[in-house]
Design an enzyme around this catalytic site. Structure first.
Site, PDB file in Angstrom:
ATOM      1  N   CYS A 189       0.893  -1.385   0.155  1.00 46.93           N
ATOM      2  CA  CYS A 189      -0.006  -0.119   0.009  1.00 46.93           C
ATOM      3  C   CYS A 189       0.777   1.269   0.083  1.00 46.93           C
ATOM      4  CB  CYS A 189      -0.814   0.082   1.146  1.00 46.93           C
ATOM      5  SG  CYS A 189      -0.248  -0.054   2.756  1.00 46.93           S
ATOM      6  N   THR A 190       1.981   1.075   0.755  1.00 45.08           N
ATOM      7  CA  THR A 190       2.905   2.474   0.775  1.00 45.08           C
ATOM      8  C   THR A 190       3.500   2.615  -0.760  1.00 45.08           C
ATOM      9  OG1 THR A 190       3.726   2.012   2.912  1.00 45.08           O
ATOM     10  CG2 THR A 190       5.178   3.060   1.332  1.00 45.08           C
TER      11      THR A 190
END
Lengths: 461, 520
Positions: A227-228
């Protein structure tokens, strides 16, 4: 150099003839240790000309890896009197190897490391035979490794070390009293480097900690949450990994990414730069892109030389007992002054690789089938077992294959395990599985009133 | 250039382009090219030094073929220096290669000026008397000297340099300099924009940990008479109390991990104190750029820095939205830039004062200095003469008294074998028939040496004395490869000006694969 393949044998024969003409003074420095009694020596050290003779003629040593450590190891072992060395490496030579892998030249780029390294060492050190194996370590039959008295590792991967460790632990057999059968013990010497740091260690499976006993010595690899990468990139590495792990699959479907293909690497770099511009992140370079994608470990000649020579010297000590040995694990740090110290790590008494038996507690009434179910659920054996076969001493309790044996042993599955183990309330079972490299030894202890339903919590430790 | 960068890729990742350029400018001389000298040079040639010169008078003999990879069969009877030089050249075409077929000892007498052409000299397998002369010459001519010795299963490496300044010491453990305990106005106003009690859960878990730590410590201070939490545990409890979803907010995990930075910000370490207090920091026209920058650093710390050196401007990754993070990064970079400008002012005023306006210090140099100001190091090596004098006696005696340490005893014995060689014209243990006598002779010399140093009374383990005799001055390839490897690594540190070189006498025990640096 197109003659690499044929010339090994020719060189080996030429070398033997040359060796005959050598006078003893060639090994004068080594002979001081091999011919003279000493006070600080290994157990059972017996000085005499037989030691050099056995180094040159009888012992076979395998070097795994012909890279930064491997090149040094081959040189060091050849100049420590070892006459028969094999080397295995699946890689070919790259330009970026030349700052430390001193057996290779610019014109060797693209050729197999093992073959070029073997030839160069034989050319330089007369009398030594180096046999190259240009392949993956898993491609060799396990019995291949049995032929060597000592195996020396010059590897940069955790997986490869684990594999060889499991091979030599698989050779290990225990006596009835739980002591290792010394005839089955195959020592490993392992080195590793990163920049100005490194380690060397000696593994006597069953006596000193094996690689698996101290896996914790290797820190986990850095990974970024997806997700980063996808939503909140903040660093150049985030942009590069996004292009590498996410964009490639989306935009170049069906093409498998090859880190050694310059066009592929350039594509990743270009995408990462675009993403960096989009998010205001600077500092993305081609060199960093390669570093992140290939997980490049910095490497220099000096550290490799120091660590490899430490390994080779320990190999010589194991082979001859001419001096005291290193205490398990040598840590080398060259960044702030120089620091070499040994750490006597402990063996894991319940190690699934090298212990006489991983403890498993079972209920008195358990059947062989239920026991197998319990093993498959045990977290310690996760991903290591799929279709286990079981034997007790030399007796097959259950065999998954061949079909004839499977059929013969199948009735045992419904038998009581305690009965199958002749009523012994403690005993070691040998588990074989196609997922295992060697054998898994399980020390079964029968207890009263253990509910097999709860068994999957027993593993834990 | 592309080929060069590709070839050196794995080391450029360690010492950078500027480190490589420094190596490429280096002219290295190796005295004696047995395996120790050859191996040291091999590593440096692979790494791409500018040029090397091998000095050795001997011819290749059969025993060289058993311990040195840089000679070959065809070289038997030929000059060792020439043979080693040729095989080293094969390893890297871009390195200049020369050899001198003369003994280092003779060269010291006949042509001391010879050494002035080099950046660095590596002296291998040389005995005390010659080393004392060589050191004198190297000091006079400001040539760095690295001494390496392999002896059986023992080794020694020692540096001798008047002064070596390190800007990029690159310590293994770096404490982040984030100034969370005293945010400056720009950082404070950035922090003020955040509401850490925001009802938006997604926002809550994307607030950078630096903001969380500043906010939560401020709240604590408000509630406790302006005092910070008395320990990390209480501070961590205060942080955890603000966390919404247990274990799921990465920014809070990072805040807990870094909580100590607020209570224990990086201090001025003892080595930096020593640099700041050094007499050389009182600069004059003859001062080097390094000391001018140190003088500026002192002024900076006394003024703008309020006790701290310039901010390095780098921040670790923090779990947060991209724009939060980038903005924070820019605030730190702006502050580092402002500190750099302040340092430039100090440097300019100092240069003016000492009359050196015409040779300013490049901005890139000053920037590197500011980025690394917390970890500056200055190394000054003792002279060999001082190490050998009675002044080292008490320390040596103390080291010898420490049980289970073989290294101080090996140090004494490595020196005693040189005394042995000066007395008997050969090393102990070279003849089998004299082994027993040699053990007592060596012991007597070692005891005498200790007495002369004022370290008398300390005892040397008998088994180590007899092992050293057993070695018979043999130069085993593996030991030479380790000793030469360490010497080459120290050369790289000296030539690049990066990392911290050995400060003392490095003693290697190949029997146990351990080492110790003796502070003599």
């Amino acid at each position: 150099m197109g003659s690499v393949a044929y010339s090994h044998q020719a060189l080996a024969i030429a070398n033997l003839t040359m060796a005959d003409s050598l006078t003893a003074s060639r090994w004068a420095d080594l002979d001081r240790l091999l011919l003279r009694p000493g006070n600080l020596v290994g157990p059972g050290f017996e000085p005499g000309p037989e030691l050099l003779d056995s180094l040159q003629n009888d012992l076979r040593v395998l070097v795994i890896g012909a890279g930064g450590l491997g090149c040094e190891l081959l040189k060091d072992l050849a100049l420590s009197g070892f006459g028969h060395i094999d080397v295995i490496d699946m890689d070919t030579i790259d330009v970026s190897n030349l700052n430390r892998q001193f057996l290779f030249r610019m014109q060797d780029v693209g050729k197999p490391k093992a073959e070029v390294a073997a030839q160069r060492v034989m050319q330089r050190v007369k009398g030594v035979t180096v046999v190259p194996h240009f392949c993956r370590i898993e491609e060799k039959d396990v019995s291949f490794y049995q032929d060597f008295q000592i195996i020396v590792l010059g590897l940069d991967s955790l997986e490869a070390r684990s594999y060889i460790n499991s091979v030599v632990c698989g050779f290990l057999e225990y006596e009835e009293d739980g002591s290792p059968n010394l005839a089955t013990l195959k020592p490993l010497v392992d080195g590793g480097t990163e920049g100005f740091k490194g380690h060397a260690r000696v593994i006597f499976p069953g006596i000193t900690p094996c690689f698996h006993c101290s896996l914790w010595l290797f820190p986990p690899q850095v990974t970024f949450p997806l997700c980063t990468l996808a939503e909140t990139p903040r660093s150049p590495a985030h942009c590069i990994e996004y292009a590498h792990l996410i964009q490639w699959g989306q935009e170049r479907q069906g093409e498998s990414f090859d880190a050694d293909n310059p066009e592929h690497m350039k594509w990743i770099y270009d995408q990462a730069v675009k993403r960096g511009e989009q998010y205001n992140i600077s500092g993305i370079t081609y060199s960093l892109t390669q570093g992140v994608v290939k997980n490049i470990v910095p490497a220099i000649a000096s550290t490799n030389a120091i660590v490899a020579a430490t390994c080779a010297l320990e190999t010589l000590k194991i082979a001859t007992m001419c001096s005291t040995g290193m205490d398990v694990y040598m840590q080398y740090t060259g960044t702030e002054g120089i620091y070499m110290r040994t750490v006597p790590h402990d063996k894991d008494p319940n190690c699934i690789m090298c212990s006489p038996g991983v403890p498993v507690e079972v209920d008195n009434t358990i059947t062989l089938q239920k026991f197998l179910d319990q093993l498959l659920k045990d977290s310690r054996f996760k991903l290591k077992l799929s279709k286990p076969s079981v034997s007790y001493h030399d007796h097959n309790l259950y065999m998954q294959a061949p079909p004839v044996l499977e059929e013969m042993t199948r009735p045992n599955l419904q038998q009581s395990l305690l009965d199958l183990m002749d009523g012994n309330t403690v005993g070691v079972l040998n588990i074989n599985d196609r997922r295992l490299t060697g054998v898994l030894r399980v020390r079964v202890t029968f207890k009263e009133g253990l509910d097999s339903i709860d068994m999957d919590t027993v593993g834990g430790g | 250039m592309a080929q060069r960068n590709h070839k050196y890729d794995r080391q450029l990742r360690i010492w950078g382009e500027h480190g490589q350029t420094a190596l490429e400018r280096a002219r290295v001389c190796v005295l004696n090219c047995g395996p120790s000298g050859s191996e040291a040079l091999k590593n440096l040639v692979l790494g791409g030094i500018g040029s090397f010169t091998v000095v050795d008078a001997s011819k290749v003999t059969e025993s060289d073929l058993g311990n040195n990879f840089l000679v070959e069969w065809e070289n038997l009877g030929q000059s060792k220096a020439k043979s080693v030089c040729a095989l080293l050249q094969e390893l890297n075409e871009s390195v200049g290669a020369k050899f001198v077929e003369e003994s280092p000892e003779a060269l010291l007498e006949s042509n001391p000026a010879f050494f002035a052409q080099f950046t660095l000299v590596i002296a291998t397998q040389m005995t005390e008397a010659a080393l004392l002369k060589l050191e004198e010459i190297c000091r006079q001519q400001k040539v760095m000297l690295v001494i390496a010795r392999s002896y059986g299963l023992a080794g020694l490496v020692r540096l001798s340099i008047g002064e070596h300044d390190v800007i990029e010491s690159k310590p293994d453990s770096k404490v982040e300099d984030l100034r969370l305990h005293k945010p400056w106005p720009e950082l404070q106003s950035y922090v003020n924009e955040f509401d850490i009690d925001t009802p938006d859960n997604n926002l809550h878990k994307h607030i950078p940990f630096a903001v969380l730590l500043i906010k939560i410590s401020e709240e604590w201070k408000k509630a406790h008479d302006g005092k910070l939490p008395p320990n990390v545990r209480l501070f961590k409890e205060a942080i955890s109390a603000r966390r919404r979803v247990e274990e799921e907010e990465d920014n809070y995990t990072e805040a807990l991990k870094n909580a100590y930075i607020v209570l224990f910000p990086p201090q001025i370490n003892s080595q930096l104190h020593a640099v700041l207090d050094d007499k050389a920091a009182d600069v004059d026209a003859s001062s080097s750029d390094f000391w001018v920058m140190v003088a500026a650093l002192k002024l900076f710390m006394a003024n703008e820095g309020q006790g701290d050196p310039p901010l390095d401007g780098a921040i670790p990754d923090m779990h947060s939205f991209t724009d939060y993070y980038i903005k924070l990064q820019m605030i730190y970079q702006a502050r580092a830039e402002a500190d750099l400008i302040a340092m430039e002012g100090h440097v300019a005023r100092i240069l003016k004062r000492i009359g050196r306006e015409s040779s300013p210090i490049p901005r890139s140099t000053l920037k590197l200095f500011c980025k690394n100001a917390r970890n500056l190091k200055v190394l000054r090596c003792k002279r060999l003469g001082e190490e050998f004098s009675p002044r080292s006696g008490p320390e040596l005696q103390r080291l010898l008294a420490v049980e289970e340490s073989s290294h101080p005893a090996l140090y004494v014995l490595l020196r005693a074998v040189d005394h042995f060689s000066a007395t008997y014209n050969r090393f102990p243990g070279v003849f089998d028939r004299e082994m027993e006598e040699d053990v007592s002779r060596l012991k007597a010399l070692a005891v005498g040496l200790l007495n002369d140093m004022g370290g008398g009374g300390a005892s040397l383990p008998e088994d180590i004395i007899s092992e050293v005799c057993r070695f018979g001055a043999g130069e085993m390839h593996c030991v030479a490869s380790i000793v030469g490897g360490i010497a080459s690594q120290e050369c790289i540190k000296l030539l690049t000006g990066q990392f911290t070189p050995i400060q003392g006498v490095f003693i290697y025990n190949a029997m146990s694969a351990t080492s110790l640096v003796l502070n003599l």
